[in-house]
Design a protein around this motif. Structure first.
Motif, PDB file in Angstrom:
ATOM      1  N   HIS A 131       1.004  -1.004   0.020  1.00 23.70           N
ATOM      2  CA  HIS A 131      -0.042   0.101  -0.074  1.00 23.70           C
ATOM      3  C   HIS A 131       1.007   1.290  -0.036  1.00 23.70           C
ATOM      4  O   HIS A 131       2.325   1.072   0.258  1.00 23.70           O
ATOM      5  N   CYS A 153      -3.982  -1.847  -4.675  1.00 22.67           N
ATOM      6  CA  CYS A 153      -4.021  -3.024  -3.748  1.00 22.67           C
ATOM      7  C   CYS A 153      -5.198  -4.118  -3.959  1.00 22.67           C
ATOM      8  O   CYS A 153      -5.454  -4.582  -2.951  1.00 22.67           O
ATOM      9  N   HIS A 208      -9.238  -0.880  -3.123  1.00 25.96           N
ATOM     10  CA  HIS A 208      -8.078   0.154  -3.270  1.00 25.96           C
ATOM     11  C   HIS A 208      -8.947   1.545  -3.061  1.00 25.96           C
ATOM     12  O   HIS A 208      -8.378   2.322  -2.347  1.00 25.96           O
TER      13      HIS A 208
END
Ligand code: CUA
Length: 322
Positions: A145, A184, A188
């Motif tokens: 992240h 991610c 996300h």
């Protein structure tokens, strides 16, 4: 340096923001001016030496030391300016002041959690005092992240199996957006939070009360708070919409079909198990992506969430009766 914000970024709210913006502006305008000179030169030469219907002999000049020196020296000087200027700002952003308040940041699909030195923990909301250096010690539980607070001009990858560090000092109380800026997975874009900057006095008050675990609230009321503050809301709706996970609406007491075909009644124990060990019994039609809240939620908080989910089902039944 003016940090009131521009087309690229919101107004700068950390002590480093002005320096980042100054360097950025220099790079931007130097690039614009060079672009204009190069493109203008190309345009001029195209026009000046355009084909005019007859052969003209151009100058036989093959070499100009003065010109070559100039176009070598100017770029070198500019690159050196950018290097030393950038390195100076970079070092300031890397070297954490000794008296910084250290907060542990954990990124995971798809929320941020924060652990404070005095023992409190928050989800998706970083509470910090204004005018004090804050060091963030960051790691990820799953994929990469990236912790990005545009107003503070800080952005740092949050990586599994190692720590990354960043720091900042917020100047003014207020709420500032926190974004995950590394793709991610499908949640996300939901991985958003808030940096809540408060005065030092408010921060100290918050430190004292944040460990109270919902005193003065009923369990269901406290659960409703936790539903938002612990980010359940990201994946579980209250109106029946299926998000990343099943909705909480009219959930409690019903039977749930699991991946694998068995079914289970949604009761207190099922909810508790799903919070602590989410992969044990996954609802059919959903991916096994819920993170465990083991170590994040205390027992009383799990009780509160159970009560809250229960209360949603009761309300649902009452609605139908009307
Ligand atoms: Cu976490 Cu994108």
């Amino acid at each position: 340096m003016d940090t009131t914000g521009n087309i690229f970024l919101p107004s700068g709210q950390s002590t480093i923001a002005g320096e980042v913006d100054a360097l950025f502006s220099f790079l931007f305008w130097a690039s614009m001016i060079l672009f204009a000179i190069v493109m203008g030169g190309v345009g001029y030469f195209i026009w000046r030496y355009r084909h005019r219907g007859r052969e003209t002999v151009t100058s036989g000049r093959a070499h100009s030391t003065a010109l070559e020196f100039t176009w070598t020296a100017i770029p070198i000087i500019m690159v050196l300016i950018v290097f030393f200027w950038g390195f100076n700002v970079y070092m300031k952003m890397q070297v954490v002041p000794k008296d910084a308040l250290e907060i542990k940041v954990t990124g995971q699909k798809w929320f941020w959690s924060f652990d404070y030195p005095h023992g409190a923990a928050t989800v998706n909301e970083l509470v910090i005092p204004a005018g004090k250096s804050v060091k963030l010690l960051m790691s990820s539980k799953d994929v990469i992240h990236s912790f990005f607070v545009p107003s503070f001009r800080i952005k740092m990858d949050v990586v599994p199996n190692r720590y990354s560090v960043t720091w900042f000092e917020a100047m003014n109380p207020g709420n500032y957006d926190l974004l995950c800026t590394e793709f991610c997975g499908k949640g996300h874009s939901e991985m958003i939070g808030l940096v809540k900057v408060v005065s030092e006095r408010e921060y100290n008050e918050w430190v004292e009360t944040s460990a109270s675990l919902g005193e003065g609230l009923s369990l269901a009321e406290y659960g409703a708070q936790l539903y938002k503050s612990k980010a359940c809301i990201t994946c579980h709706s209250l109106d029946g919409t299926a998000l990343v996970g099943p909705s909480f609406k009219d959930d409690f007491g019903t039977m749930r079909v699991l991946t694998g075909g068995q079914s289970v009644r949604i009761d207190e124990n099922y909810i508790r198990e799903s919070i602590l060990n989410p992969q044990a019994k996954v609802a059919a039609g959903y991916d096994p992506v819920m993170p465990t809240y083991q170590g994040i939620l205390k027992d009383r908080q799990i009780d509160a969430l159970v009560e809250y989910i229960k209360s949603l089902a009761k309300n649902g039944a009452a609605d139908e009766a009307e």
